[in-house]
Design a protein around this motif. Structure first.
Motif, PDB file in Angstrom:
ATOM      1  N   VAL A  33       0.852  -1.184   0.000  1.00  0.00           N
ATOM      2  CA  VAL A  33       0.000   0.000   0.000  1.00  0.00           C
ATOM      3  C   VAL A  33       0.888   1.234   0.000  1.00  0.00           C
ATOM      4  CG1 VAL A  33      -1.924  -1.134   1.174  1.00  0.00           C
ATOM      5  CG2 VAL A  33      -0.156   0.003   2.520  1.00  0.00           C
ATOM      6  N   ARG A  34       0.341   2.318  -0.484  1.00  0.00           N
ATOM      7  CA  ARG A  34       1.062   3.589  -0.505  1.00  0.00           C
ATOM      8  C   ARG A  34       0.392   4.568   0.463  1.00  0.00           C
ATOM      9  NH1 ARG A  34       4.566   5.643  -4.057  1.00  0.00           N
ATOM     10  NH2 ARG A  34       3.983   4.100  -5.643  1.00  0.00           N
ATOM     11  N   ALA A  35       1.183   5.137   1.361  1.00  0.00           N
ATOM     12  CA  ALA A  35       0.661   6.165   2.254  1.00  0.00           C
ATOM     13  C   ALA A  35       0.325   7.412   1.441  1.00  0.00           C
ATOM     14  CB  ALA A  35       1.675   6.486   3.346  1.00  0.00           C
ATOM     15  N   VAL A  70       5.788   3.568  -0.070  1.00  0.00           N
ATOM     16  CA  VAL A  70       5.128   2.268  -0.167  1.00  0.00           C
ATOM     17  C   VAL A  70       5.586   1.392   0.988  1.00  0.00           C
ATOM     18  CG1 VAL A  70       4.862   0.185  -1.575  1.00  0.00           C
ATOM     19  CG2 VAL A  70       4.937   2.434  -2.664  1.00  0.00           C
ATOM     20  N   GLY A  71       4.627   0.720   1.614  1.00  0.00           N
ATOM     21  CA  GLY A  71       4.922  -0.226   2.683  1.00  0.00           C
ATOM     22  C   GLY A  71       4.129  -1.501   2.496  1.00  0.00           C
ATOM     23  N   VAL A  72       4.359  -2.458   3.398  1.00  0.00           N
ATOM     24  CA  VAL A  72       3.713  -3.768   3.334  1.00  0.00           C
ATOM     25  C   VAL A  72       2.861  -3.943   4.585  1.00  0.00           C
ATOM     26  CG1 VAL A  72       4.058  -6.260   3.142  1.00  0.00           C
ATOM     27  CG2 VAL A  72       5.661  -4.686   2.041  1.00  0.00           C
ATOM     28  N   VAL A  73       1.632  -4.393   4.403  1.00  0.00           N
ATOM     29  CA  VAL A  73       0.734  -4.621   5.533  1.00  0.00           C
ATOM     30  C   VAL A  73       1.198  -5.857   6.293  1.00  0.00           C
ATOM     31  CG1 VAL A  73      -1.634  -5.123   6.222  1.00  0.00           C
ATOM     32  CG2 VAL A  73      -1.188  -3.535   4.336  1.00  0.00           C
ATOM     33  N   ASP A  74       1.491  -5.702   7.567  1.00  0.00           N
ATOM     34  CA  ASP A  74       1.900  -6.811   8.425  1.00  0.00           C
ATOM     35  C   ASP A  74       0.744  -7.359   9.253  1.00  0.00           C
ATOM     36  OD1 ASP A  74       4.492  -7.081   7.629  1.00  0.00           O
ATOM     37  OD2 ASP A  74       5.378  -5.968   9.293  1.00  0.00           O
ATOM     38  N   ILE A  75      -0.079  -6.474   9.801  1.00  0.00           N
ATOM     39  CA  ILE A  75      -1.173  -6.879  10.685  1.00  0.00           C
ATOM     40  C   ILE A  75      -2.398  -6.018  10.364  1.00  0.00           C
ATOM     41  CG2 ILE A  75      -1.941  -7.163  13.082  1.00  0.00           C
ATOM     42  CD1 ILE A  75       0.966  -7.264  13.936  1.00  0.00           C
ATOM     43  N   VAL A  76      -3.564  -6.642  10.365  1.00  0.00           N
ATOM     44  CA  VAL A  76      -4.833  -5.920  10.256  1.00  0.00           C
ATOM     45  C   VAL A  76      -5.392  -5.790  11.668  1.00  0.00           C
ATOM     46  CG1 VAL A  76      -7.138  -5.878   9.260  1.00  0.00           C
ATOM     47  CG2 VAL A  76      -5.234  -6.792   7.942  1.00  0.00           C
TER      48      VAL A  76
END
Length: 275
Positions: A125-127, A146-152
């Protein structure tokens, strides 16, 4: 700074405990919430934010909340302090309170939503690169990256609207992992940073953008064999292609395209020495 020692008091000086209590009571008396108090901290000038120390900052934010809700008149605290020192100054009249018309829908900040999260674990996802005029919990140094989702995480009250008493607007929260080199360049130390982001802070990355994400060398790398080889080395349509989703390095993809363009017999003739 050091870890708490056994028997260490929570406040190093008595006035710090009183400042903490006054800040909490001031925010409650003014009809505020946690996010409105954070927004009050952000609106302090440099002298009141840094010059008065950590607990002095809390005390100044509590006074600002009382001014926002007209519990105190401007200059009332300074006038009262001067009178306590023996000076004789006129104190401003007490104004008519104007508390916000606000009431939380439930205790705490966690809320339950009937909808599903927009992003999944492992998704890029991109902030959003935004500059709101008011309060936000999205750090400026991750905006546009851009980062990667680790936890919802469970859904929570959105601080951007709750701080201004514009509704709770609950959203899912995501723990998003960013690379330090992507945020601050490759000259610094390499580490990963996790930021808690509300759903409206993130945006979906298009498929063509995901294929151009930086590799571990900091250079964009295509994830498609055809793109990696370049437009002058596109494979023939009658030749079998790599399975969908197979990620090939650019050099290997280029070799695959060349073999697809020139059959083995043609390549053998090209390598045969001339008489």
């Amino acid at each position: 700074m050091h870890p708490p020692r056994q028997g260490e008091p929570p406040f190093s000086q008595p006035w710090e405990g009183r400042a903490f209590a006054l800040a909490i009571l001031s925010n409650r008396a003014s009809g505020g919430n946690l996010d409105s108090f954070r927004h009050a901290l952000e609106r302090l000038d440099r002298a009141h934010y840094i010059g008065d120390g950590y607990w002095g900052r809390w005390l100044n934010a509590g006074e600002l909340r009382l001014l926002d809700s007209a519990i105190l008149a401007p200059g009332a605290v300074d006038a009262r302090a001067r009178n306590l020192r023996g000076e004789h100054v006129e104190e401003p009249p007490v104004p008519e309170p104007a508390k916000p018309d606000y009431a939380p829908t439930a205790e705490g900040t966690l809320r339950r939503l009937d909808t599903s999260p927009a992003f999944a674990v492992g998704e890029h996802v991109r902030a959003k690169d935004m500059s709101p005029a008011g309060h936000t919990r999205l750090p400026r140094y991750v905006r546009g990256h851009v980062g990667v989702v680790d936890i919802v995480q469970p859904a929570g009250v959105l601080p951007d609207t709750n701080a201004h008493f514009m509704g709770e607007n609950p959203q899912y929260v995501y723990s998003v992992r960013f690379d330090s080199h992507d945020l601050w360049g490759t000259d610094g130390d390499a580490f990963e940073l996790t930021v808690e982001m509300f759903e409206s802070y993130a945006s979906v990355i298009a498929a063509h953008a995901r294929n151009r994400l930086p590799n571990r060398f900091g250079r964009p790398e295509s994830r498609s064999p055809v793109r990696a080889a370049g437009p002058r080395c596109s494979p023939r349509p009658d030749r079998p292609q790599a399975p969908h989703g197979v990620m090939l390095p650019p050099a290997r993809a280029a070799r695959q395209c060349r073999r697809a363009r020139w059959p083995r017999r043609t390549r053998a003739l090209r390598r045969r020495p001339r008489p």
